[in-house]
Design a protein around this motif. Structure first.
Motif, PDB file in Angstrom:
ATOM      1  N   ALA A  20       0.985  -1.516  -0.097  1.00  0.00           N
ATOM      2  CA  ALA A  20       0.150  -0.053   0.098  1.00  0.00           C
ATOM      3  C   ALA A  20       1.479   1.248  -0.035  1.00  0.00           C
ATOM      4  N   ALA A  21       1.487   1.245   0.541  1.00  0.00           N
ATOM      5  CA  ALA A  21       2.327   2.139   0.482  1.00  0.00           C
ATOM      6  C   ALA A  21       3.476   2.741  -0.259  1.00  0.00           C
ATOM      7  N   ARG A  22       3.733   1.548  -1.336  1.00  0.00           N
ATOM      8  CA  ARG A  22       4.673   1.681  -2.412  1.00  0.00           C
ATOM      9  C   ARG A  22       3.856   1.923  -3.342  1.00  0.00           C
ATOM     10  N   LEU A  23       2.345   1.945  -3.428  1.00  0.00           N
ATOM     11  CA  LEU A  23       1.464   2.222  -4.568  1.00  0.00           C
ATOM     12  C   LEU A  23       1.215   3.531  -4.555  1.00  0.00           C
ATOM     13  N   ALA A  24       0.997   4.427  -2.643  1.00  0.00           N
ATOM     14  CA  ALA A  24       0.457   5.712  -2.733  1.00  0.00           C
ATOM     15  C   ALA A  24       1.729   6.398  -2.747  1.00  0.00           C
ATOM     16  N   ASP A  25       3.327   5.972  -3.222  1.00  0.00           N
ATOM     17  CA  ASP A  25       4.294   6.503  -3.417  1.00  0.00           C
ATOM     18  C   ASP A  25       4.533   6.826  -4.664  1.00  0.00           C
ATOM     19  N   TRP A  26       3.946   6.406  -5.573  1.00  0.00           N
ATOM     20  CA  TRP A  26       4.055   5.991  -7.048  1.00  0.00           C
ATOM     21  C   TRP A  26       2.825   6.906  -7.009  1.00  0.00           C
ATOM     22  N   SER A  27       1.526   7.031  -7.094  1.00  0.00           N
ATOM     23  CA  SER A  27       0.771   7.865  -7.909  1.00  0.00           C
ATOM     24  C   SER A  27       1.076   9.348  -6.828  1.00  0.00           C
ATOM     25  N   VAL A  28       1.361   9.129  -6.038  1.00  0.00           N
ATOM     26  CA  VAL A  28       2.368  11.244  -5.467  1.00  0.00           C
ATOM     27  C   VAL A  28       2.871  11.700  -6.092  1.00  0.00           C
ATOM     28  N   ARG A  29       4.196  10.356  -6.588  1.00  0.00           N
ATOM     29  CA  ARG A  29       5.360  11.015  -7.104  1.00  0.00           C
ATOM     30  C   ARG A  29       4.485  11.475  -8.929  1.00  0.00           C
ATOM     31  N   HIS A  30       3.361  10.407  -9.654  1.00  0.00           N
ATOM     32  CA  HIS A  30       2.745  10.397 -10.688  1.00  0.00           C
ATOM     33  C   HIS A  30       1.732  10.888 -10.656  1.00  0.00           C
ATOM     34  N   ARG A  31       1.222  12.014  -9.978  1.00  0.00           N
ATOM     35  CA  ARG A  31       0.019  12.497  -9.950  1.00  0.00           C
ATOM     36  C   ARG A  31      -0.802  12.630 -11.004  1.00  0.00           C
ATOM     37  N   ARG A  32      -0.932  13.284 -11.584  1.00  0.00           N
ATOM     38  CA  ARG A  32      -1.527  13.173 -13.422  1.00  0.00           C
ATOM     39  C   ARG A  32      -1.209  11.993 -13.396  1.00  0.00           C
ATOM     40  N   SER A  33       0.105  10.591 -13.664  1.00  0.00           N
ATOM     41  CA  SER A  33      -0.740  10.305 -14.780  1.00  0.00           C
ATOM     42  C   SER A  33      -1.280   9.032 -13.807  1.00  0.00           C
ATOM     43  N   ALA A  34      -1.841   8.977 -12.627  1.00  0.00           N
ATOM     44  CA  ALA A  34      -2.392   7.572 -11.487  1.00  0.00           C
ATOM     45  C   ALA A  34      -3.854   8.621 -12.198  1.00  0.00           C
ATOM     46  N   VAL A  76      -5.775   3.271  -2.771  1.00  0.00           N
ATOM     47  CA  VAL A  76      -4.280   3.114  -2.430  1.00  0.00           C
ATOM     48  C   VAL A  76      -3.926   3.544  -3.772  1.00  0.00           C
ATOM     49  N   THR A  77      -4.264   3.984  -4.185  1.00  0.00           N
ATOM     50  CA  THR A  77      -3.949   4.862  -5.348  1.00  0.00           C
ATOM     51  C   THR A  77      -4.230   5.883  -5.638  1.00  0.00           C
ATOM     52  N   ILE A  78      -5.437   6.130  -6.445  1.00  0.00           N
ATOM     53  CA  ILE A  78      -6.021   7.162  -6.973  1.00  0.00           C
ATOM     54  C   ILE A  78      -6.151   8.400  -5.723  1.00  0.00           C
ATOM     55  N   LEU A  79      -6.870   7.783  -4.499  1.00  0.00           N
ATOM     56  CA  LEU A  79      -6.799   8.662  -3.437  1.00  0.00           C
ATOM     57  C   LEU A  79      -5.780   9.606  -2.901  1.00  0.00           C
ATOM     58  N   PRO A  80      -4.616   8.784  -2.994  1.00  0.00           N
ATOM     59  CA  PRO A  80      -3.315   9.902  -2.788  1.00  0.00           C
ATOM     60  C   PRO A  80      -2.833  10.676  -3.147  1.00  0.00           C
ATOM     61  N   ALA A  81      -2.999  10.229  -4.912  1.00  0.00           N
ATOM     62  CA  ALA A  81      -2.626  11.472  -5.546  1.00  0.00           C
ATOM     63  C   ALA A  81      -3.596  12.391  -5.416  1.00  0.00           C
ATOM     64  N   LEU A  82      -4.852  11.571  -5.187  1.00  0.00           N
ATOM     65  CA  LEU A  82      -5.599  13.096  -4.651  1.00  0.00           C
ATOM     66  C   LEU A  82      -5.567  13.886  -3.347  1.00  0.00           C
ATOM     67  N   LEU A  83      -4.923  13.631  -3.412  1.00  0.00           N
ATOM     68  CA  LEU A  83      -4.516  14.125  -1.090  1.00  0.00           C
ATOM     69  C   LEU A  83      -3.488  14.984  -1.620  1.00  0.00           C
TER      70      LEU A  83
END
Length: 343
Positions: A23-37, A336-343
C-alpha cells in the motif's frame, strides 16, 4: 572534544523514509506521478463504462434461475421449444354455502375479457361448499402493449372484488406471474429508494463529519467511479455468467459502503497526522503505510467472504458474488492509488 549530535527538527523535516508494504509503495508512486494516476483512473472508468454499455447486460434464462431437477426440467422444455405459460389461481370464499358461485362466475368472465388468459377452468368447490378455486394460465403474447398482461388480469379481479366489498365475499389471487410482479415491485421500490437516498445521505454525513466539502466529496466520488467501472466490467462478464438486473443495485450499495469506508481510513489518519504537526507529504506516507495496509486487508477479506456465495448453487447469488468482488476490488485499488494522488 565535542560530541557529535544528530540534527533535530520538526517531524516534517525528517529524512524521507523508504515506503514499506504494498500500500505504501502504491501510494508513493501515485504521489510522485499524480497526473498519470488521475488520468489513468479516469480513462479506466470511462473505458470500462463505454465497453460495458456497448456490450449490454446479459440476463439469465428461466432455467438458469432454477437449480437441480427443476433447472434440468426447465432447460429440456426450453430446448424443445415448449413454452409453459405461468399459472394463476383465484380463490373465492363466502360465509354461506354456495354464496361464492356468482362472484366466481364474474371473476371467470372478467379475466376472459382481458384477452390475456387461456384455459380458464370451472371453479373447483371446497368440501364445505364455502369456497371455490378458479385456475387459468397467462398468455405469453403481449402484442407490444404498454401494460403487462398480468396487470390487466389483476385489475379485472380487483374490480370484481370491489363490486362485492361489504357482502362477505373474499377474492384472493396468487400465481407465478402475480407473485413475480409483487416480488419485483418490492425489490424495485426498495432498491430505488436505497439508490436515491444512499448517496445524498452519505454526502451529508461526511460533510457534517469533516466540515469541508472537498473532504466529503472525495469518498463519494471514489465510490461512484468504482461502481461505474465495475458496472461496465460486469456487463462484459455477463456474456459468460448471466447476471440479473437487480445485481446492479446491490453493487452500487456495496461499492458506496466500502468506497466511503476505505476513504475514511485514509482521510482520518492523514488528518490526525497533520494535526500532530506532520507536513502533508509525511502525513500521507504514514497514512499509506498504516491505513492503506488496513484497506488492503479489509478489501481482500470482504472479497473472500463474498466468494462464499459461489457455493450457493444459485445463479443469482453467483452474480452477486462477482459484482461485489469486482466493486470491492476496484474501490480498494482506487483507495491506495488515486486517493493519495488527490490528497
Amino acid at each position: 572534544m565535542r560530541r557529535a549530535t544528530t540534527p533535530s527538527g520538526p517531524p516534517g523535516g525528517a529524512a524521507r523514509p523508504a515506503p514499506r508494504g504494498a500500500a505504501a509503495r502504491l501510494a508513493d508512486w501515485s504521489v510522485r506521478h499524480r497526473r498519470s494516476a488521475v488520468i489513468g483512473w479516469l480513462l479506466f472508468v470511462v473505458l470500462a463504462t463505454a465497453l460495458g454499455g456497448m456490450a449490454g447486460l446479459t440476463e439469465p434464462t428461466e432455467s438458469e434461475q432454477s437449480v437441480r431437477d427443476s433447472a434440468r426440467a426447465t432447460a429440456i422444455l426450453e430446448d424443445a421449444g415448449i413454452d409453459e405459460p405461468p399459472a394463476e389461481s383465484v380463490m373465492v370464499t363466502s360465509p354461506d354455502k354456495g354464496g361464492w358461485r356468482a362472484a366466481a362466475g364474474e371473476v371467470a368472465r372478467a379475466v376472459r375479457a382481458t384477452g390475456e388468459v387461456a384455459h380458464v377452468r370451472e371453479p373447483v368447490p371446497s368440501a364445505d361448499d364455502r369456497a371455490g378455486l378458479i385456475g387459468f394460465r397467462m398468455r405469453d403474447e403481449t402484442d407490444g402493449a404498454d401494460e403487462e398482461p398480468i396487470d390487466k388480469v389483476l385489475g379485472a379481479v380487483d374490480r370484481v372484488r370491489d363490486a362485492h366489498r361489504g357482502d362477505g365475499i373474499e377474492i384472493r389471487q396468487y400465481g407465478e406471474a402475480s407473485a413475480m410482479k409483487w416480488l419485483n415491485g418490492i425489490l424495485g421500490d426498495d432498491f430505488a429508494k436505497a439508490e436515491w437516498t444512499a448517496v445524498p445521505l452519505a454526502l451529508g454525513i461526511l460533510l457534517v463529519a469533516f466540515g469541508a466539502l472537498v473532504a466529503a466529496l472525495l469518498p463519494v466520488a471514489l465510490a461512484l467511479t468504482a461502481f461505474l467501472a465495475a458496472n461496465g466490467i460486469l456487463a462484459l462478464l455477463s456474456g459468460a455468467l448471466h447476471i440479473d438486473e437487480t445485481t446492479n443495485s446491490v453493487m452500487l450499495l456495496m461499492g458506496l459502503a466500502v468506497g466511503v469506508d476505505y476513504c475514511l481510513f485514509y482521510l482520518r489518519r492523514e488528518r490526525d497526522e497533520r494535526a500532530a504537526g506532520r507536513d502533508p507529504e509525511t502525513a500521507l506516507r504514514i497514512a499509506a503505510a498504516t491505513s492503506g495496509r488496513a484497506v488492503l486487508v479489509s478489501g481482500l477479506t470482504v472479497m473472500v467472504a463474498m466468494a462464499g456465495m459461489f457455493f450457493s448453487g444459485l445463479l443469482l447469488f453467483k452474480g452477486f458474488a462477482v459484482a461485489t468482488i469486482l466493486v470491492v476490488c476496484i474501490a480498494m485499488l482506487g483507495s491506495v492509488t488515486i486517493l493519495p494522488a488527490l490528497l
